[in-house]
Design a protein around this motif. Structure first.
Motif, PDB file in Angstrom:
ATOM      1  N   ILE A  94       5.059   3.768 -10.144  1.00 54.25           N
ATOM      2  CA  ILE A  94       4.234   4.505  -9.174  1.00 54.25           C
ATOM      3  C   ILE A  94       4.410   6.017  -9.332  1.00 54.25           C
ATOM      4  O   ILE A  94       3.639   6.792  -8.787  1.00 54.25           O
ATOM      5  N   CYS A  95       5.452   6.413 -10.096  1.00 50.99           N
ATOM      6  CA  CYS A  95       5.720   7.848 -10.226  1.00 50.99           C
ATOM      7  C   CYS A  95       6.430   8.117 -11.548  1.00 50.99           C
ATOM      8  O   CYS A  95       7.284   7.323 -11.964  1.00 50.99           O
ATOM      9  N   SER A 135      -1.345   6.357  -5.963  1.00 44.26           N
ATOM     10  CA  SER A 135      -1.431   5.821  -4.606  1.00 44.26           C
ATOM     11  C   SER A 135      -2.109   4.449  -4.682  1.00 44.26           C
ATOM     12  O   SER A 135      -2.523   4.011  -5.760  1.00 44.26           O
ATOM     13  N   GLY A 136      -2.221   3.787  -3.534  1.00 44.64           N
ATOM     14  CA  GLY A 136      -2.910   2.491  -3.515  1.00 44.64           C
ATOM     15  C   GLY A 136      -1.960   1.321  -3.561  1.00 44.64           C
ATOM     16  O   GLY A 136      -0.757   1.464  -3.338  1.00 44.64           O
ATOM     17  N   GLU A 137      -2.483   0.124  -3.859  1.00 44.44           N
ATOM     18  CA  GLU A 137      -1.701  -1.107  -3.787  1.00 44.44           C
ATOM     19  C   GLU A 137      -0.985  -1.382  -5.106  1.00 44.44           C
ATOM     20  O   GLU A 137      -1.610  -1.376  -6.175  1.00 44.44           O
ATOM     21  N   GLY A 165       7.106   8.805  -1.207  1.00 41.37           N
ATOM     22  CA  GLY A 165       5.986   8.093  -0.602  1.00 41.37           C
ATOM     23  C   GLY A 165       6.472   7.069   0.403  1.00 41.37           C
ATOM     24  O   GLY A 165       7.686   6.857   0.549  1.00 41.37           O
ATOM     25  N   ASP A 224       0.855  -1.197   0.000  1.00 40.86           N
ATOM     26  CA  ASP A 224       0.000   0.000   0.000  1.00 40.86           C
ATOM     27  C   ASP A 224       0.887   1.242   0.000  1.00 40.86           C
ATOM     28  O   ASP A 224       1.471   1.600   1.024  1.00 40.86           O
ATOM     29  N   PHE A 225       0.986   1.888  -1.161  1.00 39.05           N
ATOM     30  CA  PHE A 225       1.869   3.044  -1.347  1.00 39.05           C
ATOM     31  C   PHE A 225       1.109   4.335  -1.030  1.00 39.05           C
ATOM     32  O   PHE A 225       0.061   4.601  -1.584  1.00 39.05           O
ATOM     33  N   VAL A 226       1.677   5.131  -0.088  1.00 38.31           N
ATOM     34  CA  VAL A 226       1.061   6.417   0.296  1.00 38.31           C
ATOM     35  C   VAL A 226       1.985   7.543  -0.178  1.00 38.31           C
ATOM     36  O   VAL A 226       3.093   7.702   0.351  1.00 38.31           O
ATOM     37  N   PRO A 227       1.582   8.328  -1.183  1.00 42.86           N
ATOM     38  CA  PRO A 227       2.467   9.374  -1.721  1.00 42.86           C
ATOM     39  C   PRO A 227       2.725  10.494  -0.703  1.00 42.86           C
ATOM     40  O   PRO A 227       1.867  10.797   0.124  1.00 42.86           O
ATOM     41  N   CYS A 228       3.931  11.095  -0.790  1.00 41.85           N
ATOM     42  CA  CYS A 228       4.274  12.263   0.041  1.00 41.85           C
ATOM     43  C   CYS A 228       4.406  13.518  -0.828  1.00 41.85           C
ATOM     44  O   CYS A 228       4.618  14.608  -0.301  1.00 41.85           O
ATOM     45  N   LYS A 239       3.123  15.643  -4.677  1.00 43.65           N
ATOM     46  CA  LYS A 239       1.985  15.758  -5.602  1.00 43.65           C
ATOM     47  C   LYS A 239       2.492  16.197  -6.968  1.00 43.65           C
ATOM     48  O   LYS A 239       3.643  16.632  -7.107  1.00 43.65           O
TER      49      LYS A 239
END
Length: 590
Positions: free
Chosen positions: A172-173, A163-165, A136, A118-122, A124
Motif C-alpha cells: 500500500i506504500c 488508497s482504496g480496498e 493511513g 478500505d485503506f485511507v492514506p494520511c 502523500k
C-alpha cells in the motif's frame, strides 16, 4: 539451514543434535508433522526445544528444521473480534481447516489474507516519514479505527501511496530509504519476547475506571499500571476479571485465558458477543481480542499465550489507545515454566519453580506503562496489565504470588472467607493496597468532588476500626460497647454490604460510575455524622437505627445512573428524620 535430528523426547521437551546454526528462541519445525517449537537452550550443537503441540508419536531420528527467526506474531487489521490460540492461530480458521478436533501440525495465517480493507492514506507522495508515523487508517470495526504505522527502523520519503480496498499483504506504500525502496503492507511482524519501542514512559496520573466500587474508590489502578488479583479457587478471580474486561474504560481489551478450564473460556466466548458496550452501544467483541489457552492444551503454549497477548496490547498502545490486558492466570504459566525447567534438569528454586521465575514475571509486568508513542503526532498510549494469580490453598507466601507482588503496584487480595459468606467481589479491604493512591486521590478530588479522598479515608478508618471492635465483641459481647462504638459497627456494616458488596449479575449494580460511588459513600458517612450528632444530644441508638431512610440507604446502589438526583433528596430526608429525633427527644431522654 542444516537439518537436526531428535535424540530425546520428554513430554513437551525435545532435544535435537546437529543444530549448531540455530539460536536460542528460534522457531523450529519438529518432525514431518511440522509441529511448532521454540529453542529454549543451546549446549554446543544440541538444542532443547519446547514444542507447542502434542509430541506423542515423535521419536529419536526424526528431523528438526530451524526457521532462523524468533517466535513472532502478525500485527494488523483483523485481530479484533478474533479468538486465537497461544501462538496466534485463529481458532475459527483452524476449525474450518481441521474440523472440531484440531489436528497437529495444522498451520493457518494469523490474519485473513482474503478480506479487503478500505485503506485511507494520511500521508502523500514526497512526505518524510519515520518509525511510528501513521501512514493511513482502516475502519477495523464499527468502534475502532486501526492505524497503519511505519514499522520500527524504517525511515525515508514516501514515493507511492495507494488508497482504496486492499488485503493485508498487498503493498500500500513505498518508502525510499537509505537502503533502497521499502515496500509496506498492513502487516507488521514482531517477536513476542521483545517489548515494542516507544519514545519514553510517562507518569501514570489517570485511573482505569472499572465501575467496581471497591476497586475505583479504595484500591484504584492507574492507566498504564500493573495489578495482581491473587486468591484461592472459588474466590471469584475470573468473575472480577470478566467484570474488568467488560466495564473498564479501556478502548481495547486483550483477554488471555492462560491454562484455565475450557468451560471458563466458553463462558467468555458466549458472554462477550452478547454484552452491549455502554460507551458505544455495540457488542463488546468489537474492541476485544481473545487468546485461549485452556488447561488441556499443551503446557508449553501457556508461556507463548502470555507473550502473544502483551505484544498485541503493545501494538494497539502504539496507536495511542488505552489497552487493558487480563491474564488469567499467571500461576498456570509459572507451572509451565516449572515443568520445562524440571525436564531440562535445571537446579530448582523455591517449591521447584525455576530460579529465574522472578525475572520472567518482572519482564512481563514491566511491559505495562503509560507512554509517549513513536511518531510525529504526539500520541500517548497506555497498556494496563491485570494478572490473576492462583496460589495453592490461597497461600500468597508461595513464589509466584511473591514474585508478582514485588513488581506490581496494586494488590487486590481475594479472601475465601468473604466468598464463603457470599460477599462479592471478595477483595479483602484490610489486606489489599494500591501504590497509585495519592495520584488517584488527586485526580478524584479535581474531577469528581473535592472531598472524595477525605470521604475515602474516613470510610477506610471506620472499616479498620470495625476489625478491632469485632475482637472486643468476640470476647465480651456487643452490649459491652458504648453506643458510639455500636454506631461504628452499624455504619461499617452498611459500608460493607451497601458499598463494597456489588452484584456482577444485577442489571444496575454490575457497573457504578464514579459520581454514583461518591454519592453512595457520602450518604453512608452523612448518616454516621448525623447519628453521632443525635447521640451527643441524648437520642438513643435504637431510635436512630429505626428511621425509615436507613432502608433506602441500603437499596441506594440500585438507583440507576440517570437518576442520581435521588441521592440528594435521600440525604435531605435522612438528615430531616434525625433532626426531628433530636428536637423531639434530645437531652430529655438522656
Amino acid at each position: 539451514m542444516k537439518v537436526g535430528r531428535i535424540i530425546k523426547v520428554s513430554g513437551p521437551l525435545v532435544v535435537a543434535e546437529g543444530m549448531e546454526d540455530a539460536n536460542v528462541y528460534d522457531v523450529v519445525e519438529v518432525s514431518k508433522s511440522k509441529l511448532i517449537g521454540e529453542i529454549i537452550e543451546m549446549r554446543g550443537d544440541r538444542a532443547s526445544i519446547q514444542v507447542y503441540e502434542e509430541t506423542t508419536g515423535i521419536g529419536p531420528g526424526d528431523e528438526v528444521r530451524s526457521t532462523g527467526s524468533p517466535l513472532s506474531i502478525e500485527l494488523g487489521p483483523g485481530m479484533l473480534e478474533q479468538m486465537f490460540d497461544g501462538i496466534q492461530r485463529p481458532l475459527e480458521a483452524l476449525q474450518a481447516k481441521a474440523g472440531d478436533f484440531l489436528l497437529r501440525g495444522v498451520s493457518v495465517h494469523s490474519l485473513n489474507r482474503e478480506k479487503k480493507w478500505d485503506f485511507v492514506p494520511c500521508v502523500k507522495v514526497g512526505d518524510e516519514v519515520s518509525q511510528g508515523d501513521v501512514i493511513g487508517t482502516v475502519k477495523e470495526t464499527t468502534v475502532v479505527t486501526h492505524k497503519i504505522m511505519v514499522p520500527p527502523t524504517v525511515k525515508g520519503k514516501v514515493v507511492e501511496i495507494l488508497s482504496g480496498e486492499h488485503t493485508v499483504d498487498e503493498v500500500i506504500c513505498k518508502i525510499e530509504t537509505e537502503k533502497g525502496i521499502k515496500e509496506l503492507n498492513m502487516i507488521q511482524k514482531w517477536p513476542v519476547r521483545r517489548g515494542r519501542p516507544y519514545l519514553r514512559k510517562l507518569d501514570p496520573v489517570r485511573p482505569l475506571i472499572t465501575g467496581q466500587r471497591i476497586i475505583d474508590t479504595f484500591f484504584p489502578v492507574a492507566k498504564g499500571g500493573a495489578a495482581a488479583i491473587p486468591g484461592p479457587f472459588g474466590s471469584g478471580k475470573t468473575v472480577v476479571q470478566h467484570q474488568l474486561a467488560k466495564w473498564a474504560d479501556a478502548e481495547i481489551v486483550v483477554y488471555v485465558g492462560c491454562g484455565e478450564r475450557g468451560n471458563e473460556m466458553t463462558d467468555v466466548l458466549m458472554e462477550f458477543p452478547e454484552i452491549v458496550d455502554p460507551k458505544t452501544g455495540q457488542s463488546l467483541m468489537k474492541r476485544t481480542v481473545l487468546i485461549a489457552n485452556t488447561s488441556n492444551m499443551p503446557v508449553a503454549a501457556r508461556e507463548a499465550s502470555i507473550y502473544t497477548g502483551i505484544t498485541i496490547g503493545e501494538y494497539f498502545r502504539d496507536m495511542g489507545y488505552s489497552v487493558a490486558l487480563m491474564a488469567d492466570s499467571t500461576s498456570r504459566w509459572a507451572e509451565a515454566l516449572r515443568e520445562m525447567s524440571g525436564r531440562l534438569e535445571e537446579m530448582p528454586g523455591d517449591e521447584g519453580y525455576p530460579a529465574y521465575l522472578a525475572s520472567r514475571v518482572a519482564d512481563f509486568y514491566e511491559r505495562a506503562g503509560f507512554v509517549k508513542c513513536l511518531g510525529n503526532d504526539d500520541r500517548q498510549g497506555a497498556l494496563t496489565v491485570i494478572g490473576a494469580v492462583s496460589p495453592p490453598g490461597g497461600d500468597i507466601s508461595e513464589p509466584v504470588s511473591q514474585a508478582t507482588l514485588r513488581i506490581v503496584k496494586v494488590f487486590w487480595g481475594l479472601d475465601y472467607a468473604l466468598s464463603y459468606r457470599r460477599h462479592f467481589p471478595a477483595i479483602n479491604w484490610l489486606n489489599s493496597y494500591s501504590l497509585y493512591q495519592d495520584k488517584m486521590d488527586k485526580y478524584m478530588d479535581e474531577n469528581i468532588d473535592k472531598s472524595f479522598s477525605k470521604h475515602r479515608i474516613s470510610a477506610m478508618a471506620l472499616l479498620q476500626e470495625e476489625a478491632n471492635l469485632q475482637e472486643v465483641v468476640r470476647l465480651v459481647g456487643r452490649d459491652s460497647l458504648s453506643e458510639v462504638d455500636q454506631l461504628k459497627l452499624e455504619v461499617s456494616k452498611s459500608l460493607r454490604e451497601d458499598f463494597l458488596q456489588q452484584n456482577a449479575f444485577h442489571e444496575i449494580d454490575t457497573y457504578c460510575s464514579l459520581p454514583k460511588q461518591f454519592k453512595i459513600l457520602k450518604l453512608i458517612l452523612g448518616f454516621y455524622d448525623e447519628a453521632k450528632k443525635a447521640l451527643n444530644n441524648g437520642v438513643y441508638l435504637n431510635e436512630i437505627l429505626k428511621i425509615s431512610s436507613r432502608e433506602s440507604i441500603a437499596r441506594s446502589k440500585n438507583i440507576s445512573e440517570n437518576e442520581l438526583e435521588k441521592f440528594d433528596s435521600l440525604f435531605d430526608q435522612m438528615k430531616k428524620e434525625i433532626e426531628n429525633l433530636i428536637s423531639e427527644g434530645g437531652n430529655s431522654n438522656a
